[in-house]
Scaffold this motif. Sequence first.
Motif, PDB file in Angstrom:
ATOM      1  N   ILE A 141       0.841  -1.207   0.000  1.00 36.98           N
ATOM      2  CA  ILE A 141       0.000   0.000   0.000  1.00 36.98           C
ATOM      3  C   ILE A 141       0.875   1.255   0.000  1.00 36.98           C
ATOM      4  O   ILE A 141       0.631   2.198  -0.763  1.00 36.98           O
ATOM      5  N   LEU A 142       1.904   1.268   0.853  1.00 35.42           N
ATOM      6  CA  LEU A 142       2.815   2.426   0.892  1.00 35.42           C
ATOM      7  C   LEU A 142       3.539   2.609  -0.436  1.00 35.42           C
ATOM      8  O   LEU A 142       3.711   3.731  -0.906  1.00 35.42           O
ATOM      9  N   GLY A 143       3.961   1.508  -1.047  1.00 32.30           N
ATOM     10  CA  GLY A 143       4.627   1.599  -2.346  1.00 32.30           C
ATOM     11  C   GLY A 143       3.719   2.184  -3.404  1.00 32.30           C
ATOM     12  O   GLY A 143       4.146   2.994  -4.235  1.00 32.30           O
ATOM     13  N   ALA A 144       2.445   1.804  -3.379  1.00 31.47           N
ATOM     14  CA  ALA A 144       1.490   2.349  -4.347  1.00 31.47           C
ATOM     15  C   ALA A 144       1.272   3.840  -4.106  1.00 31.47           C
ATOM     16  O   ALA A 144       1.186   4.625  -5.060  1.00 31.47           O
ATOM     17  N   GLN A 145       1.204   4.247  -2.835  1.00 33.20           N
ATOM     18  CA  GLN A 145       1.010   5.669  -2.528  1.00 33.20           C
ATOM     19  C   GLN A 145       2.229   6.489  -2.944  1.00 33.20           C
ATOM     20  O   GLN A 145       2.094   7.587  -3.493  1.00 33.20           O
ATOM     21  N   ILE A 146       3.416   5.975  -2.710  1.00 29.93           N
ATOM     22  CA  ILE A 146       4.632   6.707  -3.085  1.00 29.93           C
ATOM     23  C   ILE A 146       4.782   6.759  -4.601  1.00 29.93           C
ATOM     24  O   ILE A 146       5.179   7.775  -5.165  1.00 29.93           O
ATOM     25  N   SER A 147       4.429   5.668  -5.258  1.00 30.86           N
ATOM     26  CA  SER A 147       4.593   5.666  -6.716  1.00 30.86           C
ATOM     27  C   SER A 147       3.589   6.598  -7.390  1.00 30.86           C
ATOM     28  O   SER A 147       3.792   6.998  -8.533  1.00 30.86           O
TER      29      SER A 147
END
Length: 92
Positions: A66-72
């Motif tokens: 989830i964090l990776g999707a938000q950062i990307s």
Amino acid sequence: MPAHPPVSKTFKVKTHLATSVGCRPGGLGRFICVPISGSRRDFLLGLNAWLPNEMRRLKIKQQLSILGAQISNLSYDLASRLRVLVRFGRSG
């Protein structure tokens, strides 16, 4: 109503103690049951140690995804470090 006395009958029974022939009594049972109960105990201890760790690992992987999707989803115009700071709401 006439009260009837309880009915009982006494039997004379002759008994004798049956001893085991050959090896000690219960020796074969212990030979089989001890390894089985030991392996069951080891399995349950392993399961109790593995399952909570596995659940935590899956939860952490989901959170990282989830964090990776938000950062990307942040703009690539921002510098990499600035994107991380913006994501965590810190001022640089």
